[in-house]
Design an enzyme around this catalytic site. Structure first.
Site, PDB file in Angstrom:
ATOM      1  N   PHE A 138       0.858  -1.183   0.000  1.00 13.85           N
ATOM      2  CA  PHE A 138       0.000   0.000   0.000  1.00 13.85           C
ATOM      3  C   PHE A 138       0.895   1.234   0.000  1.00 13.85           C
ATOM      4  CE2 PHE A 138      -2.614   3.435   1.486  1.00 13.85           C
ATOM      5  CZ  PHE A 138      -3.811   3.215   0.821  1.00 13.85           C
ATOM      6  N   ASP A 223       9.237   2.565   1.763  1.00 20.28           N
ATOM      7  CA  ASP A 223       8.067   3.312   2.215  1.00 20.28           C
ATOM      8  C   ASP A 223       7.885   2.973   3.699  1.00 20.28           C
ATOM      9  OD1 ASP A 223       5.539   4.092   2.992  1.00 20.28           O
ATOM     10  OD2 ASP A 223       4.534   3.416   1.170  1.00 20.28           O
ATOM     11  N   LYS A 252       2.482   9.883   8.577  1.00 21.96           N
ATOM     12  CA  LYS A 252       1.758   9.401   9.756  1.00 21.96           C
ATOM     13  C   LYS A 252       2.264   9.992  11.084  1.00 21.96           C
ATOM     14  CE  LYS A 252      -0.276   5.206   7.841  1.00 21.96           C
ATOM     15  NZ  LYS A 252      -1.692   5.514   7.878  1.00 21.96           N
TER      16      LYS A 252
END
Ligand SMILES: Cc1ncc(COP(=O)(O)O)c(C=O)c1O
Length: 399
Positions: A138, A223, A252
């Site tokens: 993702f 990532d 995040k």
């Protein structure tokens, strides 16, 4: 407004682009959330790994409040002190040399994709533009990052997708060896697939991929939007593997709850971006940068990472113990406080039952319960969560 009113207003005026759970949190402190009707929740979702220091950490709130009275926004046409300080902090605490700031994980990955392509064009030739990613990965929801995301369910309805992406099974070095070639400009991987089901890369895999990248002149992009910043028990998850990326993406937890993303790169790769190549009006905004700087200082120097190791280890063992009691649990896996429990049944009924009892958890890939509490969580709160989970699991009768 109460919960019902907030839901009604939202349904009337918001696009239905996400499936929402019918609670409306209005206040948070530490690992606790309260909804508009005053119900208390123990939050083991943490804004999907954003609230690493818990809700509304004092130092971050103070930093934002102070900065809001100094300079709230300033264009990137000028030099911005907190931006430079945050870049130095991230460079000093990683193996990368230069930073670019944006507002989200998808934007950080979008920037990484652009930088990798630009570097390959300048260093090799026009034909080296392909990016290999893993199935089940993702990477975000912009058109390029959703294409990079190796899950067809996220592509559906948005075709035609941009070209230049190729997918391989995760943890399969042979498949990577077959896929990589002269047209590969980069390989982009999460060291642990978060949304894909808490799937840990093996040591041999990341080491092997790094070697293949070197042999083929391809950049290695990690990532770490979900795994980064203490979540796995080290500041960056790649440290567990001893494999350094050429480009690293973060978001995040970076802002302690304030929106900010970052793309870091090695010096020679970063040099491929020339003035005018890439930018974001809000990226590296002074408010976001002071929030991130105070959050990262507290996270690194306030014991959160050590706590993630200690409490994460305890939580992992307790979940393993719980798993032995229920035949529908297949596996417990994860690192630090990024933990998953894979079931042979769909997890949603368990997630819903936990919520009823005041515990927020979520489920990824339909079958994996994910536990991502704040890194500052106490063993007492973990015990409280386990007690709810055990009660729910004991009462659950799979069909
Ligand atoms: C590994 C990873 N990369 C990228 C993203 C996208 O981040 P954002 O939602 O901030 O765009 C996510 C979000 O869950 C993620 O987990």
């Amino acid at each position: 407004m109460n919960t019902k009113e907030i839901i009604e207003l939202s349904e009337q005026y918001l696009m239905r682009n996400v499936g929402r759970i019918p609670i409306a949190p209005v206040r948070g402190a530490g690992a606790r959330l309260w909804d508009a009707d005053g119900k208390e929740y123990l939050d083991f979702v943490s804004g999907i790994a954003v609230n690493a220091l818990g809700h509304c950490p004092q130092s971050v709130a103070d930093a934002i409040s102070w900065q809001a009275h100094q300079l709230m926004h300033c264009s990137n046409l000028y030099y911005i002190e907190p931006q430079a300080m945050l870049a130095k902090f991230l460079v000093d605490n990683s193996d990368l040399d230069k930073a670019f700031f944006c507002n989200s994980g998808a934007e950080a990955n979008e920037a990484a994709i652009k930088l990798a392509r630009k570097y390959a064009k300048l260093t090799y030739d026009e034909k080296k533009f392909e990016i290999i990613t893993a199935k089940n990965s993702f990477h975000g929801r912009t058109l390029a990052t959703v294409t990079a995301t190796g899950q067809p369910k996220y592509h559906k309805g948005f075709e035609p997708l941009p070209g230049g992406f190729k997918y391989v099974p995760f943890n399969d070095l042979g498949a990577m060896e077959e896929a990589i070639g002269p047209s590969t400009c980069a390989v982009m991987l999460e060291p642990i697939q978060g949304e894909g089901g808490i799937n840990l890369a093996t040591f041999e895999y990341l080491e092997g991929v790094a070697k293949l990248c070197q042999e083929h002149g391809a950049l290695l992009i990690f990532d770490e939007v979900q795994t980064g910043l203490g979540r796995t028990g080290s500041f960056l998850a790649y440290e567990h593997y001893g494999v350094e990326p050429d480009i690293l993406t973060l978001a995040k937890a970076l802002g302690g709850g304030f929106p900010i993303g970052a793309m870091l790169a090695k010096e020679k790769v970063a040099a491929a971006f020339k003035p005018g190549d890439h930018a974001s009006t809000f990226g590296g905004n002074p408010l976001a940068c002071v929030a991130a700087l105070s959050a990262m200082q507290e996270l690194l120097y306030g014991g959160a990472v050590e706590n993630a190791i200690a409490v994460g280890g305890y939580f992992f063992n307790q979940l393993k113990g719980l798993a032995t009691k229920y035949a529908y649990v297949k596996e417990v896996r994860g690192l630090g406080l990024l933990l998953g429990m894979e079931l042979s049944i769909k997890g949603k009924p368990l997630v819903d039952a936990c919520m009823e009892k005041g515990l927020l958890i979520n489920c990824v890939n339909d079958y994996v319960l994910r536990f991502i509490p704040p890194l500052t969580i106490s063993t007492e709160d973990v015990d409280q969560a386990l007690a709810v989970l055990e009660e729910v699991m004991a009462a659950y009768k799979p069909e």
